[in-house]
Design a protein around this motif. Structure first.
Motif, PDB file in Angstrom:
ATOM      1  N   LEU A 156      57.329  -5.723 -26.660  1.00 27.36           N
ATOM      2  CA  LEU A 156      57.821  -6.450 -27.946  1.00 27.36           C
ATOM      3  C   LEU A 156      56.789  -5.761 -29.000  1.00 27.36           C
ATOM      4  N   ASN A 158      54.441  -7.912 -29.530  1.00 25.32           N
ATOM      5  CA  ASN A 158      53.831  -8.923 -30.733  1.00 25.32           C
ATOM      6  C   ASN A 158      53.690  -9.991 -29.680  1.00 25.32           C
ATOM      7  N   GLU A 163      56.860 -14.510 -31.510  1.00 21.80           N
ATOM      8  CA  GLU A 163      59.011 -14.826 -31.433  1.00 21.80           C
ATOM      9  C   GLU A 163      58.959 -15.522 -30.667  1.00 21.80           C
ATOM     10  N   ALA A 325      57.365  -6.888 -36.830  1.00 22.48           N
ATOM     11  CA  ALA A 325      56.897  -8.854 -36.713  1.00 22.48           C
ATOM     12  C   ALA A 325      56.697  -8.982 -37.846  1.00 22.48           C
TER      13      ALA A 325
END
Length: 486
Positions: A156, A158, A163, A325
């Motif tokens: 991801l 992140n 998330e 993000a």
């Protein structure tokens, strides 16, 4: 230690910090103490709202004053002594109120704003010396960021916390605060493991306020500090936590992160923390601007173009490229980001902060974006809002590759003269490869503290922080300003 549960391993590491931590780590913890105290004082200054109906920090102070209780710990900036957990609540709220607090990468959380307020409150209540205070801050900060690192998903790019809309700072900060408080209360390694187990039931926070406003996020670090102190007190009173509280089927990591957590960052190098390079907390970076850290590389780009002669009035349109993000936080929803609802909401806006940087007076020294850019007057400025409307926030592939090990951005501007200008930064000021110097950090402290304390008292606090490694018992009291706000 490797055969024990993760809570026990972290507790054994923390307990060992009583026997000493590397000098460089003590020095780093002192620098973070000064930074956090300055940020907290800044929230009491002319740019921090005073009305309890509008200001979480003022509300927390008013509630602490009304509640009363045993005089154990001092509220920063006020001549008020309250129970330790209540002081931690007020001071943690102050620490996070301006969104000026340090950030760890790649976990993207703010460890000191939860851990230090808890440590200060308990250090004052117990009469701890300076070395004990700094060791507790370092140990609590280390536990906090390691929990955050366990949430980082390389696929991801992140944190899984983010998330899912969860505020890793307050969730992991509660556990770090419990460790710091527990050390200063004199808990054994076994009791510290229980404090971790108890704190895992207390951490909370959602980050919808980053997107659409609301003031509750500023309370998150205060509640984490308060809960951490309470968790340590419960452990000292005999309450216990599950030994598998972190890794168990219904434990902290799975409950918050499903099956997307990684144990290796949590315990890597714990058996050799005498080596400073194994300390993740020391990699936490300081902020030069009083806004969400995701906005900083865009600010840097705008300031660079401004320094090259770009005039704000010549901007026809601008495209700010960041990782996906950060884009979700500082660029969406667009209507909210181009016209923020409140000064605090503006701190989470890419378009607004780019506009503020482009409008910065190049003759001024110090940070290009300042507290004055986040006031009701600034937010009502039609020139500033018109410029923000011309900034579009997009995902950039190169920034995607660099995130979250660094916060990067590219800003492309079209001018009335038909030119296209661009600037790119691979890491924002203060980040990896571009650290703030000790002089920068002292200047930041003065910027925050002097409007509240005056220059002479600010000098005293700086001197007290620098003396912490050799300070005797009662060191915390020397740090806490005694002036009454308002």
């Amino acid at each position: 230690m490797s055969g024990a549960g993760y809570a026990a391993q972290l507790a054994e590491f923390a307990a060992a910090c009583r026997d000493g931590v590397p000098q460089g780590i003590l020095h780093d913890a002192a620098a973070r103490t000064m930074d956090c105290l300055g940020n907290s004082l800044g929230a009491l200054g002319p740019h921090g709202e005073r009305d309890p109906r509008a200001s979480p920090q003022a509300a927390a102070l008013a509630l602490a004053r009304a509640a009363g209780g045993a005089a154990q710990a001092t509220v920063i900036g006020g001549g008020l002594s309250v129970p330790a957990d209540r002081a931690a609540l007020v001071n943690g709220t102050l620490a996070h109120a301006l969104d000026f607090d340090d950030t760890h990468l790649p976990s993207v959380l703010h460890p000191t704003a939860s851990v230090l307020p808890a440590a200060l409150a308990v250090a004052e209540a117990t009469g701890a010396d300076g070395t004990a205070l700094l060791a507790a801050v370092a140990a609590g900060g280390e536990v906090c960021v390691r929990l955050g690192m366990a949430s980082y998903d390389p696929d991801l790019r992140n944190s899984v916390f983010f998330e899912k809309g969860l505020h890793a700072t307050s969730i992991c900060g509660t556990v770090g605060a419990a460790v710091a408080a527990g050390l200063l209360y004199g808990l054994s390694a076994v009791e510290l493991a229980h404090a971790i187990g108890i704190a895992c039931s207390m951490g909370a926070g959602v980050i919808e306020a980053n997107r659409t406003g609301g003031s509750v996020k500023r309370v998150h670090c205060g509640w984490a500090a308060h809960s951490g102190v309470c968790a340590a007190q419960f452990a000292g009173a005999g309450v216990t936590g599950p030994p598998t509280v972190l890794e168990g089927r219904f434990g902290f990591l799975t409950a918050f992160l499903d099956d997307r957590w990684h144990p290796e960052p949590l315990v890597r190098g714990l058996e050799d923390m005498g080596a400073a390079e194994n300390w993740e907390y020391a990699r936490t970076v300081f902020k030069p601007y009083p806004s969400n850290h995701f906005t900083h590389p865009g600010i840097d780009c705008a300031l660079a173009l401004r320094a090259d002669g770009l005039r704000a009035e010549d901007v026809v349109g601008a495209r700010l490229g960041v990782a996906s993000a950060p884009r979700r936080t500082i660029g969406e929803p667009r209507a909210e980001k181009t016209r923020p609802r409140t000064p605090y909401h503006a701190k989470f806006s890419g378009p607004y902060t780019v506009a503020a940087a482009l409008l910065a007076d190049p003759a001024l020294t110090g940070p290009g974006v300042r507290h004055a850019d986040f006031t009701p007057e600034a937010l009502a400025d039609p020139v500033r809002l018109s410029l923000a409307q011309r900034v579009e926030v997009l995902a950039d592939e190169r920034c995607e590759d660099e995130f979250p090990l660094a916060f990067s951005a590219v800003l492309e501007v079209r001018t009335r003269q038909g030119r296209t200008l661009s600037a790119r930064v691979a890491s924002s000021l203060g980040g990896p490869g571009r650290p703030l110097s000790e002089a920068d950090l002292e200047g930041k402290f003065r910027l925050n503290a002097e409007p509240v304390l005056g220059a002479a008292r600010a000098d005293e606090v700086i001197a007290a922080v620098r003396a912490l490694p050799e300070a005797p018992g009662g060191a915390a009291a020397a740090l806490l300003p005694l002036t009454e706000p308002g």
